[in-house]
Design an enzyme around this catalytic site. Structure first.
Site, short mmCIF file in Angstrom:
data_model
loop_
_atom_site.label_atom_id
_atom_site.label_comp_id
_atom_site.label_asym_id
_atom_site.label_seq_id
_atom_site.Cartn_x
_atom_site.Cartn_y
_atom_site.Cartn_z
N ASP A 37 0.81 -1.22 0.00
CA ASP A 37 0.00 0.00 0.00
C ASP A 37 0.84 1.27 0.00
OD1 ASP A 37 -2.22 -1.70 0.12
OD2 ASP A 37 -2.16 -1.73 2.31
N LYS A 40 1.85 2.00 -5.16
CA LYS A 40 2.40 1.42 -6.39
C LYS A 40 1.48 1.68 -7.58
CE LYS A 40 2.48 -2.60 -4.33
NZ LYS A 40 2.22 -2.20 -2.95
N GLY A 64 -4.54 -4.50 -3.68
CA GLY A 64 -5.55 -3.48 -3.91
C GLY A 64 -4.81 -2.23 -4.32
N HIS A 65 -4.87 -1.88 -5.61
CA HIS A 65 -4.14 -0.72 -6.11
C HIS A 65 -5.15 0.34 -6.51
CE1 HIS A 65 -0.49 -3.45 -7.25
NE2 HIS A 65 -0.80 -3.49 -5.98
N THR A 66 -5.16 1.43 -5.78
CA THR A 66 -6.09 2.51 -6.09
C THR A 66 -5.42 3.50 -7.03
OG1 THR A 66 -7.14 2.26 -3.96
CG2 THR A 66 -7.56 4.32 -5.11
N GLN A 247 1.96 -6.32 -3.47
CA GLN A 247 2.53 -6.53 -2.14
C GLN A 247 3.86 -5.78 -2.03
OE1 GLN A 247 1.21 -9.68 -3.78
NE2 GLN A 247 -0.62 -8.74 -2.97
N GLY A 325 -10.84 -3.28 4.00
CA GLY A 325 -11.37 -2.18 4.80
C GLY A 325 -10.78 -2.10 6.21
N LEU A 355 3.81 12.23 0.58
CA LEU A 355 4.55 13.22 1.36
C LEU A 355 3.58 14.26 1.93
CD1 LEU A 355 7.50 13.87 2.09
CD2 LEU A 355 7.56 15.43 0.14
P1 GDP Z 1 -0.73 0.20 -3.58
O1 GDP Z 1 -1.35 -1.06 -3.07
O2 GDP Z 1 0.75 0.26 -3.33
O3 GDP Z 1 -1.07 0.51 -5.00
O4 GDP Z 1 -1.34 1.37 -2.69
P2 GDP Z 1 -2.91 1.54 -2.31
O5 GDP Z 1 -3.64 1.95 -3.52
O6 GDP Z 1 -3.40 0.37 -1.56
O7 GDP Z 1 -2.82 2.72 -1.25
C1 GDP Z 1 -2.25 3.95 -1.60
C2 GDP Z 1 -3.32 5.05 -1.50
O8 GDP Z 1 -2.68 6.30 -1.52
C3 GDP Z 1 -4.30 5.07 -2.64
O9 GDP Z 1 -5.54 5.46 -2.15
C4 GDP Z 1 -3.74 6.15 -3.59
O10 GDP Z 1 -4.73 6.78 -4.36
C5 GDP Z 1 -3.15 7.10 -2.60
N1 GDP Z 1 -1.98 7.86 -3.02
C6 GDP Z 1 -0.94 7.49 -3.81
N2 GDP Z 1 0.02 8.45 -3.84
C7 GDP Z 1 -0.43 9.43 -3.04
C8 GDP Z 1 0.13 10.69 -2.63
O11 GDP Z 1 1.23 11.07 -2.99
N3 GDP Z 1 -0.62 11.45 -1.76
C9 GDP Z 1 -1.85 11.04 -1.31
N4 GDP Z 1 -2.49 11.84 -0.48
N5 GDP Z 1 -2.38 9.87 -1.68
C10 GDP Z 1 -1.69 9.08 -2.52
P1 IMO Z 2 -0.83 -4.27 -2.24
O1 IMO Z 2 -0.42 -4.79 -3.60
C1 IMO Z 2 -0.79 -4.77 2.07
C2 IMO Z 2 -0.76 -8.85 3.62
C3 IMO Z 2 -1.99 -9.30 4.38
C4 IMO Z 2 -1.36 -10.26 5.35
C5 IMO Z 2 -0.27 -10.93 4.53
C6 IMO Z 2 -0.67 -12.26 3.93
O2 IMO Z 2 -2.14 -3.57 -2.24
O3 IMO Z 2 0.28 -3.50 -1.62
P2 IMO Z 2 -2.28 -12.96 1.93
O4 IMO Z 2 -3.76 -12.74 1.73
O5 IMO Z 2 -1.44 -12.39 0.86
O6 IMO Z 2 -1.95 -14.38 2.23
O7 IMO Z 2 -1.94 -12.15 3.30
O8 IMO Z 2 0.03 -10.02 3.49
N1 IMO Z 2 -1.01 -8.32 2.26
C7 IMO Z 2 -0.97 -7.03 1.94
N2 IMO Z 2 -0.80 -5.94 2.71
N3 IMO Z 2 -0.92 -4.63 0.74
C8 IMO Z 2 -1.08 -5.70 -0.06
O9 IMO Z 2 -1.10 -5.62 -1.40
C9 IMO Z 2 -1.14 -6.98 0.55
N4 IMO Z 2 -1.30 -8.23 0.08
C10 IMO Z 2 -1.21 -9.04 1.14
O10 IMO Z 2 -2.63 -8.22 5.01
O11 IMO Z 2 -0.74 -9.56 6.39
MG MG Z 3 -2.86 -1.70 -1.79
#
Ligand code: GDP
Ligand code: IMO
Ligand code: MG
Length: 453
Positions: A37, A40, A64-66, A247, A325, A355
Site C-alpha cells: 500500500d 504502487k 488493492g491498487h487505487t 505486495q 477495509g 509526502l
Molecule cells: P498500492 O497497493 O501500493 O497501490 O497502494 P494503495 O492503492 O493500496 O494505497 C495507496 C493510497 O494512496 C491510494 O488510495 C492512492 O490513491 C493514494 N496515493 C498514492 N500516492 C499518493 C500521494 O502522494 N498522496 C496522497 N495523499 N495519496 C496518494
Molecule cells: P498491495 O499490492 C498490504 C498482507 C496481508 C497479510 C499478509 C498475507 O495492495 O500493496 P495474503 O492474503 O497475501 O496471504 O496475506 O500479506 N497483504 C498485503 N498488505 N498490501 C497488499 O497488497 C497486501 N497483500 C497481502 O494483510 O498480512
Molecule cells: Mg494496496
C-alpha cells in the site's frame, strides 16, 4: 574442430551485442519497499503513460491498487494499472494466482465505468484459485488463533502451496475440460478430507465448482495466451514494458518477516521468474516508499506508533485497506526496511509517495537503523524474537507545515520537505526519481526520467 566452432561463435555474440540487443530495451519496474500500500498503483499509472505494456507478475487479488484518474478512483486487484488507458497491452503473468470470479467481476466493473479490457492477456501458466483455497485460508487462519497472519482470506497461500506441491490447476488446465475435471476431482477429494477431518468445516461441492468454473473458462478463454513469449517479444521489439509489483519487500515469502508474509515473491527478482523474462531484461527498478510506514495484518513493525501520532497518520492518510477495509497500523518511516529493500531489489530510483500526508506535522521522525544490545544491526534480522529486541534509532527532522499538494516542481517544495526526502535518499543510497504529493496523476514531481534513454 570443437575449438573452431567456439571461436566462430564469439564474433556472433559480439555482433548481437553491438547490434543494439540489450541497449535498445526499455523496461521499468515498480516495487513496494515496505509492507504494501505504498502507492504502487499510482506510480504505475503515472509511468504507464510512457509504456506500451504493463505486466503483473505475482500475487493475486490480495492486492488493492487505487488509481485516481480525473478525480475518479479505481480500485484494481488483479488487473494491471495500465488497464485504465485504452492503448496499453495489459498482462497478468505466469507467477500470479487468478480467482476467475474476481477477475471477471473486475473486468465487468471496469466496462461498466466506460473502460475496456480488450487488451488484457492472461498467462496460460498462471495458477487458478478455487473455492477450497478460500475455505482453507479461512480455516488455517482460524486454527492459528493468536498466531494468525491476518491474511486477506482470498485463498492466496493455499493456492501457491498447491503450486509448490505440484497439484495446482493452471489456467491452461482450466481451458481443457478433461484435464480440469481430473485435476479438480483429485483436489476436491483431498481438500474435503482436510476441511472436514482436520478443520471441522464444510466441504466443497465438486459439481458446483465444475459448473461454475467451466463457465468462467469460457468467458476467460479470449484473454488466455502464452504471455511469457509475448512479453519477451515486446521487449525485443523495443516496446516499453512496465512491471507492476504487488505486495512488497517485507511481505516476500523468503525475505520478509516470515511467517507474517504473503506466499509470493514481490521483489524484483520475483518479477523475472513470475513474468518469465531473464534478469538482464529488467531495468530502471523503482522502489515505492510511502513517506511514513503502514502495515495491514499481523507481524513485526518496529517503528509502529500506538499513540496519537499513529492515529493522526491513520486519519490524515485514510489508512484503511482497499481490499478488506481493515484499519492499517501506522508508524514512522523505517529506513532499515527501505535500505534492506534497496539491496534486495537493486533499486535504481525511489518514488516517495504521500509526502503531503505529513504536511501538518511540526516534526517528523525517521528510523535510520536498529541497535541490538547497543550495537548497530547489520542486515535485517531473520529471527522475529531478535527483531523484537531491536531498538529503532530515530532522527528528528523539522516539518514544513505547508500544503504541498499543489506543488509540481521539486525546487518549489519547502526546504524541510526537500531535506526529508533527500535524507531518505542519502541513508538508502538510492537516488530520487519521483516525489508524489497527492493521488492524482498530475500531483507528481519527477526528478529523473525513470524509463531511461
Ligand atoms: P498500492 O497497493 O501500493 O497501490 O497502494 P494503495 O492503492 O493500496 O494505497 C495507496 C493510497 O494512496 C491510494 O488510495 C492512492 O490513491 C493514494 N496515493 C498514492 N500516492 C499518493 C500521494 O502522494 N498522496 C496522497 N495523499 N495519496 C496518494
Ligand atoms: P498491495 O499490492 C498490504 C498482507 C496481508 C497479510 C499478509 C498475507 O495492495 O500493496 P495474503 O492474503 O497475501 O496471504 O496475506 O500479506 N497483504 C498485503 N498488505 N498490501 C497488499 O497488497 C497486501 N497483500 C497481502 O494483510 O498480512
Ligand atoms: Mg494496496
Amino acid at each position: 574442430s570443437r575449438n573452431q566452432e567456439t571461436e566462430q561463435a564469439i564474433p556472433q555474440l559480439t555482433l548481437c551485442d553491438t547490434n543494439g540487443g540489450l541497449n535498445i530495451m526499455a523496461t521499468s519496474m515498480v516495487i513496494g519497499t515496505q509492507w504494501g500500500d505504498e502507492g504502487k498503483g499510482k506510480i504505475v499509472d503515472y509511468l504507464a503513460e510512457q509504456a506500451d505494456v504493463v505486466v503483473r507478475s505475482q500475487g493475486g487479488n490480495n492486492a488493492g491498487h487505487t488509481v485516481v484518474v480525473d478525480d475518479v478512483a479505481f480500485a484494481l486487484r488483479l488487473l494491471p494499472s495500465g488497464i485504465l488507458y485504452d492503448n496499453k497491452i495489459n498482462v497478468v503473468g505466469t507467477g500470479t494466482v487468478i480467482d476467475p470470479k474476481v477477475i471477471l467481476a473486475e473486468i465487468e466493473n471496469l466496462e461498466s465505468q466506460g473502460k475496456s479490457a480488450k487488451t488484457l492477456q492472461i498467462s496460460n501458466r498462471a495458477h487458478v484459485i478455487l473455492p477450497y483455497h478460500n475455505r482453507l485460508d479461512e480455516a488455517e487462519e482460524a486454527s492459528k488463533g493468536a498466531l494468525s497472519i491476518g491474511t486477506t482470506k482470498n485463498g492466496i497461500g493455499p493456492c501457491y502451496a498447491d503450486k509448490v506441491n505440484r497439484i495446482g490447476i493452471r489456467i491452461c488446465d482450466l481451458m481443457n475440460e478433461e484435464v480440469f475435471k481430473e485435476k479438480l476431482a483429485y483436489n476436491v477429494k483431498i481438500k474435503n478430507k482436510i476441511l472436514r477431518d482436520v478443520y471441522g468445516v464444510e466441504p466443497v461441492d465438486y459439481y458446483e465448482i465444475l459448473k461454475d468454473y467451466l463457465e468462467y473458462a469460457d468467458r476467460l478463454r479470449q484473454y488466455v495466451t502464452d504471455t511469457n513469449y509475448n512479453v519477451v517479444s515486446y521487449i525485443k521489439d523495443g516496446k516499453k514494458v512496465l512491471f507492476e509489483g504487488a505486495q512488497a519487500t517485507m511481505l516476500d515469502l523468503d525475505h520478509g518477516t516470515y511467517p507474517f508474509v504473503t506466499s509470493s515473491h514481490p521483489i524484483s527478482g520475483g518479477a523475472s521468474v513470475g513474468a518469465g523474462v531473464g534478469p538482464n531484461y529488467l531495468k530502471n527498478i523503482v522502489g515505492v516508499v510511502k513517506a511514513y510506514a503502514t502495515r495491514v495484518g499481523a507481524g513485526p513493525f518496529p517503528s509502529e506508533l500506538l499513540d496519537e501520532t499513529g492515529d493522526f497518520l491513520r486519519e490524515a492518510g485514510h489508512e484503511f485497506g482497499t481490499v478488506t477495509g481493515r484499519p492499517r497500523r501506522c508508524g514512522w518511516l523505517d529506513l532499515a526496511v527501505v535500505s534492506y529493500a534497496a539491496d534486495l531489489n537493486s533499486l535504481d530510483y525511489l518514488a516517495i509517495t504521500r509526502l503531503d500526508i505529513l504536511d501538518k506535522l511540526p516534526e517528523i521522525k525517521i528510523c535510520v537503523g536498529y541497535t541490538l544490545n547497543g550495537e548497530p544491526v547489520k542486515g535485517f534480522p531473520a529471527d522475529l524474537q531478535v527483531l523484537e529486541q531491536c531498538k529503532p534509532v530515530y532522527e528528528t527532522l523539522p516539518g514544513w507545515q505547508t500544503d504541498i499538494s499543489g506543488i509540481r516542481h521539486y525546487e518549489d517544495l519547502p526546504e524541510a520537505a526537500r531535506r526529508y526526502v533527500e535524507r531518505i535518499s542519502e541513508v538508502t543510497g538510492v537516488r530520487l526519481g519521483i516525489v508524489s504529493v497527492g493521488p492524482n496523476r498530475k500531483q507528481t514531481i519527477v526528478l529523473q526520467d525513470v524509463f531511461g534513454a
